[in-house]
Motif scaffolding. Structure first.
Motif, PDB file in Angstrom:
ATOM      1  N   PHE A  70      23.094 -18.680  29.945  1.00 16.30           N
ATOM      2  CA  PHE A  70      22.041 -17.684  29.764  1.00 16.30           C
ATOM      3  C   PHE A  70      21.058 -18.189  28.716  1.00 16.30           C
ATOM      4  N   VAL A  71      19.817 -18.449  29.136  1.00 19.17           N
ATOM      5  CA  VAL A  71      18.845 -19.173  28.315  1.00 19.17           C
ATOM      6  C   VAL A  71      18.543 -18.478  26.989  1.00 19.17           C
ATOM      7  N   ASN A  72      18.276 -17.185  27.020  1.00 19.84           N
ATOM      8  CA  ASN A  72      17.930 -16.484  25.773  1.00 19.84           C
ATOM      9  C   ASN A  72      19.084 -16.509  24.776  1.00 19.84           C
ATOM     10  N   ALA A  73      20.306 -16.453  25.282  1.00 21.37           N
ATOM     11  CA  ALA A  73      21.466 -16.513  24.386  1.00 21.37           C
ATOM     12  C   ALA A  73      21.603 -17.908  23.788  1.00 21.37           C
ATOM     13  N   GLN A  74      21.346 -18.935  24.577  1.00 25.58           N
ATOM     14  CA  GLN A  74      21.392 -20.302  24.046  1.00 25.58           C
ATOM     15  C   GLN A  74      20.352 -20.482  22.949  1.00 25.58           C
ATOM     16  N   ALA A  92      22.269 -26.554  16.386  1.00 24.39           N
ATOM     17  CA  ALA A  92      21.018 -25.889  16.772  1.00 24.39           C
ATOM     18  C   ALA A  92      20.291 -26.727  17.818  1.00 24.39           C
ATOM     19  N   VAL A  93      20.201 -28.027  17.575  1.00 29.61           N
ATOM     20  CA  VAL A  93      19.564 -28.929  18.538  1.00 29.61           C
ATOM     21  C   VAL A  93      20.265 -28.851  19.882  1.00 29.61           C
ATOM     22  N   TYR A  94      21.587 -28.869  19.859  1.00 27.48           N
ATOM     23  CA  TYR A  94      22.363 -28.855  21.110  1.00 27.48           C
ATOM     24  C   TYR A  94      22.023 -27.625  21.955  1.00 27.48           C
ATOM     25  N   PHE A  95      22.030 -26.441  21.335  1.00 29.81           N
ATOM     26  CA  PHE A  95      21.797 -25.222  22.113  1.00 29.81           C
ATOM     27  C   PHE A  95      20.327 -25.048  22.486  1.00 29.81           C
ATOM     28  N   GLN A 127      19.917 -27.177  25.531  1.00 28.19           N
ATOM     29  CA  GLN A 127      20.452 -26.523  26.723  1.00 28.19           C
ATOM     30  C   GLN A 127      19.434 -25.536  27.303  1.00 28.19           C
ATOM     31  N   ALA A 128      18.861 -24.729  26.417  1.00 28.51           N
ATOM     32  CA  ALA A 128      17.897 -23.717  26.870  1.00 28.51           C
ATOM     33  C   ALA A 128      16.574 -24.351  27.288  1.00 28.51           C
ATOM     34  N   ALA A 129      16.135 -25.360  26.528  1.00 32.35           N
ATOM     35  CA  ALA A 129      14.855 -26.016  26.825  1.00 32.35           C
ATOM     36  C   ALA A 129      14.883 -26.671  28.198  1.00 32.35           C
ATOM     37  N   GLU A 130      16.002 -27.273  28.540  1.00 34.21           N
ATOM     38  CA  GLU A 130      16.117 -27.945  29.836  1.00 34.21           C
ATOM     39  C   GLU A 130      16.180 -26.956  30.991  1.00 34.21           C
ATOM     40  N   ARG A 131      16.393 -25.677  30.675  1.00 36.75           N
ATOM     41  CA  ARG A 131      16.366 -24.632  31.700  1.00 36.75           C
ATOM     42  C   ARG A 131      15.033 -23.875  31.701  1.00 36.75           C
TER      43      ARG A 131
END
Length: 199
Positions: free
Chosen positions: A90-94, A114-117, A120-124
């Protein structure tokens, strides 16, 4: 549109245990649509749906805990529920989980997490995550400083309508030569292909 009728039918289904209806009823209470705004009732229904594993309800429950809406403010609980939703993609949660790691809210501060999550969201296609990832690359927080990647993510965020992205581009662009700017924009196009291909 008839919000009162929507609330009526959501309630019928929610009382039978349907998670989507519970989450929708929670939203109606949170937004004050068809019912008087009531964050406690919103929290009640979000929790019902979240405990059944519904990602958007888990995210909204995290928001309730982070903002202290309908429940006592509790960053650790916010972090817990964001993580549940983030693990389902779920992008907003990431993005919000990235924020919590960056700010040290509900968890020890950890720029690399922080970078990792954010990644994850940026790539979505999450525009806020793209902007935040650009900022971390520009500042060298949690990653090696890389103005080309910073520009690429700011550019992606701008293309997604993120208002502050232009300021990021304005900061980073003078640090790149003409060839690097072309490469950065090509990277942004690749990222766009990546998240659009997931739709």
């Amino acid at each position: 549109q008839d919000h009162k009728q929507a609330v009526f039918w959501y309630r019928q289904a929610a009382q039978q245990g349907f998670a989507d209806a519970q989450a929708s009823l929670g939203y109606m209470y949170s937004a004050g649509q068809g019912v008087k705004q009531d964050y406690r009732q919103a929290f009640f229904w979000y929790r019902k749906a979240a405990e059944q594993g519904l990602a958007n309800a888990q995210h909204n429950l995290g928001l309730a805990y982070e903002r202290g809406q309908g429940v006592q403010l509790d960053y650790k609980q916010a972090f817990f529920w964001y993580r549940q939703a983030a693990q389902q993609g779920f992008v907003n949660a990431q993005t919000n989980l990235g924020n919590m790691y960056l700010e040290g809210k509900g968890t020890p501060k950890d720029n690399m997490q922080a970078v990792y999550f954010y990644q994850q969201a940026a790539e979505r296609g999450g525009a806020a995550a793209q902007f935040n990832l650009g900022r971390l690359y520009a500042l060298g927080l949690g990653v090696r400083k890389d103005y080309k990647l910073a520009y690429a993510w700011f550019f992606s965020a701008q293309q997604n309508g993120y208002a502050d992205a232009s300021a990021g581009l304005y900061f980073v662009a003078p640090k790149l030569n003409a060839e690097e700017l072309v490469e950065a924009k090509e990277l942004a196009r690749r990222y766009a292909w990546l998240y659009h291909s997931r739709d």
